[in-house]
Design a protein around this motif. Sequence first.
Motif, PDB file in Angstrom:
ATOM      1  N   TRP A  81       0.904  -1.848  -0.138  1.00  0.00           N
ATOM      2  CA  TRP A  81       0.194  -0.059   0.338  1.00  0.00           C
ATOM      3  C   TRP A  81       1.088   1.308  -0.347  1.00  0.00           C
ATOM      4  O   TRP A  81       1.091   2.387  -0.797  1.00  0.00           O
ATOM      5  N   LYS A  82       1.910   1.535   1.036  1.00  0.00           N
ATOM      6  CA  LYS A  82       2.711   2.655   0.778  1.00  0.00           C
ATOM      7  C   LYS A  82       2.834   2.544   0.192  1.00  0.00           C
ATOM      8  O   LYS A  82       3.587   3.510  -0.906  1.00  0.00           O
ATOM      9  N   ALA A  83       4.061   1.773  -1.015  1.00  0.00           N
ATOM     10  CA  ALA A  83       5.137   2.041  -2.005  1.00  0.00           C
ATOM     11  C   ALA A  83       3.878   2.299  -3.350  1.00  0.00           C
ATOM     12  O   ALA A  83       4.304   3.056  -3.876  1.00  0.00           O
ATOM     13  N   ILE A  84       3.205   1.762  -3.446  1.00  0.00           N
ATOM     14  CA  ILE A  84       1.855   2.304  -4.415  1.00  0.00           C
ATOM     15  C   ILE A  84       1.599   3.685  -4.201  1.00  0.00           C
ATOM     16  O   ILE A  84       2.455   4.216  -5.349  1.00  0.00           O
ATOM     17  N   TRP A  85       1.273   3.848  -3.373  1.00  0.00           N
ATOM     18  CA  TRP A  85       0.870   5.642  -3.510  1.00  0.00           C
ATOM     19  C   TRP A  85       2.471   5.773  -3.282  1.00  0.00           C
ATOM     20  O   TRP A  85       2.507   7.071  -4.213  1.00  0.00           O
ATOM     21  N   SER A  86       3.732   5.763  -2.760  1.00  0.00           N
ATOM     22  CA  SER A  86       4.253   6.770  -2.368  1.00  0.00           C
ATOM     23  C   SER A  86       5.372   6.657  -3.774  1.00  0.00           C
ATOM     24  O   SER A  86       6.245   7.980  -4.414  1.00  0.00           O
ATOM     25  N   SER A  87       5.798   6.345  -4.313  1.00  0.00           N
ATOM     26  CA  SER A  87       6.558   5.865  -6.158  1.00  0.00           C
ATOM     27  C   SER A  87       5.976   5.743  -6.669  1.00  0.00           C
ATOM     28  O   SER A  87       6.497   6.985  -7.590  1.00  0.00           O
ATOM     29  N   ILE A  88       4.388   6.159  -6.938  1.00  0.00           N
ATOM     30  CA  ILE A  88       3.937   6.595  -7.808  1.00  0.00           C
ATOM     31  C   ILE A  88       3.754   8.890  -7.494  1.00  0.00           C
ATOM     32  O   ILE A  88       4.109   9.505  -8.870  1.00  0.00           O
ATOM     33  N   ARG A  89       3.454   8.889  -6.422  1.00  0.00           N
ATOM     34  CA  ARG A  89       3.690  10.309  -6.162  1.00  0.00           C
ATOM     35  C   ARG A  89       4.838  10.980  -6.488  1.00  0.00           C
ATOM     36  O   ARG A  89       5.025  12.658  -6.980  1.00  0.00           O
ATOM     37  N   GLU A  90       6.184  10.054  -5.912  1.00  0.00           N
ATOM     38  CA  GLU A  90       7.693  11.039  -6.378  1.00  0.00           C
ATOM     39  C   GLU A  90       8.507  10.275  -7.127  1.00  0.00           C
ATOM     40  O   GLU A  90       9.446  10.730  -7.524  1.00  0.00           O
ATOM     41  N   THR A  91       7.431   9.635  -8.116  1.00  0.00           N
ATOM     42  CA  THR A  91       8.039   9.051  -9.280  1.00  0.00           C
ATOM     43  C   THR A  91       9.149   8.526  -9.028  1.00  0.00           C
ATOM     44  O   THR A  91      10.416   9.075  -9.600  1.00  0.00           O
ATOM     45  N   ASN A  92       9.601   6.932  -7.964  1.00  0.00           N
ATOM     46  CA  ASN A  92      10.609   6.778  -8.248  1.00  0.00           C
ATOM     47  C   ASN A  92       9.922   5.166  -7.799  1.00  0.00           C
ATOM     48  O   ASN A  92       9.899   4.487  -7.057  1.00  0.00           O
ATOM     49  N   LEU A  93       9.937   4.489  -8.929  1.00  0.00           N
ATOM     50  CA  LEU A  93       9.115   2.971 -10.034  1.00  0.00           C
ATOM     51  C   LEU A  93      10.372   2.301  -8.522  1.00  0.00           C
ATOM     52  O   LEU A  93      10.179   0.586  -8.982  1.00  0.00           O
ATOM     53  N   PHE A  94      11.396   2.280  -8.482  1.00  0.00           N
ATOM     54  CA  PHE A  94      12.562   1.818  -7.967  1.00  0.00           C
ATOM     55  C   PHE A  94      11.761   1.170  -6.620  1.00  0.00           C
ATOM     56  O   PHE A  94      12.041  -0.126  -5.606  1.00  0.00           O
ATOM     57  N   ASP A 106      15.522  -4.503 -17.280  1.00  0.00           N
ATOM     58  CA  ASP A 106      16.057  -4.245 -18.219  1.00  0.00           C
ATOM     59  C   ASP A 106      15.002  -2.786 -18.032  1.00  0.00           C
ATOM     60  O   ASP A 106      15.419  -2.069 -18.851  1.00  0.00           O
ATOM     61  N   SER A 107      13.980  -2.660 -18.173  1.00  0.00           N
ATOM     62  CA  SER A 107      12.864  -2.070 -17.881  1.00  0.00           C
ATOM     63  C   SER A 107      12.175  -0.933 -17.199  1.00  0.00           C
ATOM     64  O   SER A 107      11.583   0.120 -17.347  1.00  0.00           O
ATOM     65  N   LEU A 108      13.138  -1.067 -16.001  1.00  0.00           N
ATOM     66  CA  LEU A 108      12.733  -0.157 -15.151  1.00  0.00           C
ATOM     67  C   LEU A 108      13.383   1.305 -14.955  1.00  0.00           C
ATOM     68  O   LEU A 108      14.859   1.495 -15.153  1.00  0.00           O
ATOM     69  N   THR A 109      12.455   1.922 -15.123  1.00  0.00           N
ATOM     70  CA  THR A 109      13.388   3.866 -14.677  1.00  0.00           C
ATOM     71  C   THR A 109      12.340   4.366 -13.106  1.00  0.00           C
ATOM     72  O   THR A 109      11.839   3.927 -13.075  1.00  0.00           O
ATOM     73  N   ASN A 110      13.046   4.999 -13.082  1.00  0.00           N
ATOM     74  CA  ASN A 110      11.542   6.014 -12.126  1.00  0.00           C
ATOM     75  C   ASN A 110      10.550   6.367 -12.671  1.00  0.00           C
ATOM     76  O   ASN A 110       9.542   6.561 -11.529  1.00  0.00           O
ATOM     77  N   ALA A 111       9.822   6.162 -14.002  1.00  0.00           N
ATOM     78  CA  ALA A 111       9.090   7.076 -14.449  1.00  0.00           C
ATOM     79  C   ALA A 111       8.240   5.255 -15.419  1.00  0.00           C
ATOM     80  O   ALA A 111       7.136   6.053 -15.849  1.00  0.00           O
TER      81      ALA A 111
END
Length: 520
Positions: free
Chosen positions: A275-288, A446-451
């Motif tokens: 839950w925390k990772a979904i909203w936090s990574s999206i809001r901060e544009t940090n899919l890592f 290989d596909s992972l970026t911040n966005a």
Amino acid sequence: METSSAPEALPPFASDTRAAAAADPAAGAGASASAAPWWQHAICWQVYPLGFCGAPLHREDLGAETYGERQGDNVVHRLDRIVGWLDHLLALGADVLILNPIFDSVSHGYDTLDHLRVDPRLGDEADLDALIGACRERGISLVLDGVFNHVSHLHPLVRRALADGPDSPAGACIRWSGAHPYGFEGNEDLVELKLAEPAVQERIAQVMNLWLDRGIDGWRLDAMYAAGPEAWAPILDMVRAEHPEAWILGEVIHGDYRAFAEASGADSITQYELWKAIWSSIRETNLFELAHAIGRHEAFVHGGEDDGEGAPFLPLTFLGNHDTTRIASQLEDGRDLAVAFALLALLPGIPAIYAGDEMGAVGTKEERAGGDDAVRPLFPASPDALRSGIGPDGTWHGEIPVGTSPSLALLARPAAPRLFEVHQRLLGLRRREGWLATARIRVDEDSLTNASVRIVLEPDGLAPSDTPRGLALWLNLGDEPLDLPNDAEVLTQVSGADMLDAVGPAAPGTVPAHGAAAVR
């Protein structure tokens, strides 16, 4: 993306009866020794009844001399408001109703006075029977909130313990801090029960079994983390002896989820990490951050070395609940809701939609007295009443009783049907691909970026002849669409801009900007 308006639907205790499990036949659910339990393919809709039904925030009748002496004192029948939304639940694609507290309490429901009486602000036993019957008629499973870790300081047991002292039989049933009852997380009005005490364990199991006898299908165990798994294990053993098919969901906020599930006997644990990772990574544009949480989630579902010890289990996944800020208020760019919805719908686990999120409900939790009220709003009596009473500002302006939670407010009135349709489409894909409930997941590094990222989902545990093809979930938080491989079979696209503002469908063969695509 194709969009469409939401369908018209959018908007004595023991008995020998038992609610049928609302399993999806196509998904192969059903409780038996050789089949998956009914809840493995569940999709849940969660309601906070006191707010939803417009109950007063605080009881005004507790000083009455007759309080509690006669069933029916001070009862107002509000629980049927939920019945008016059951067809909406089905139209969404859900089949399980999770209710937060409905039992007799002082204020917010987590300060219980009597676990064997419906809160008179909501109604009485007949109202609950009617709700159970309405769910059963529709094939909906019903899960109640078991607030057994603590009770109100006005609970008869606490009063007796204070009168008789810590060394008395009543005193042995609660926790103490010196000469004073121990308040749950510093709240003096919430007195913790001593769940390690056999008399308490037996009483809790008795209450759980009584309501399961009455026709409910499972329990959400509030604050299960507080007493620890060892205290809960004997209780759940007693419940399992009478109701092996019941779904037991434990609220655990932090800690070793897998070890807790195994030691306690709970079937599912609330997945707060994801839950925390979904909203936090999206809001901060940090899919890592999301990628790390997905690795943890895979280990919960299938086992792994980085998540502690214990057997794999199916977590409850969610984007929000009665204790958290609404997802539409967490994300600064409303278009990014498309990414969050896709993750909830397609990742393994048991997804739960908090009532209103499917239409873009807004509300911010604040750390103050009454700070939860905005995320526990009053709903109209039916989706039709919502459509007719919602104003241009997205807030429902129907009849609002004094002294209740604020009324339901939406991010954008015109977008509500489109947000609902996206949920329908994504949850429909989950139903068709029943293996997603227990899918293996991995991030394509290989596909992972911040966005942007490609998440691979593959079937697990099926015979080769029965194994469907896996799929990939592409996410894009950027402002430009991403091209998909030429040979990709696009199962669905979700454009955040189209969902929110109806700007038109996404270009074929792309992952829309601020959107998602599921492909073979």
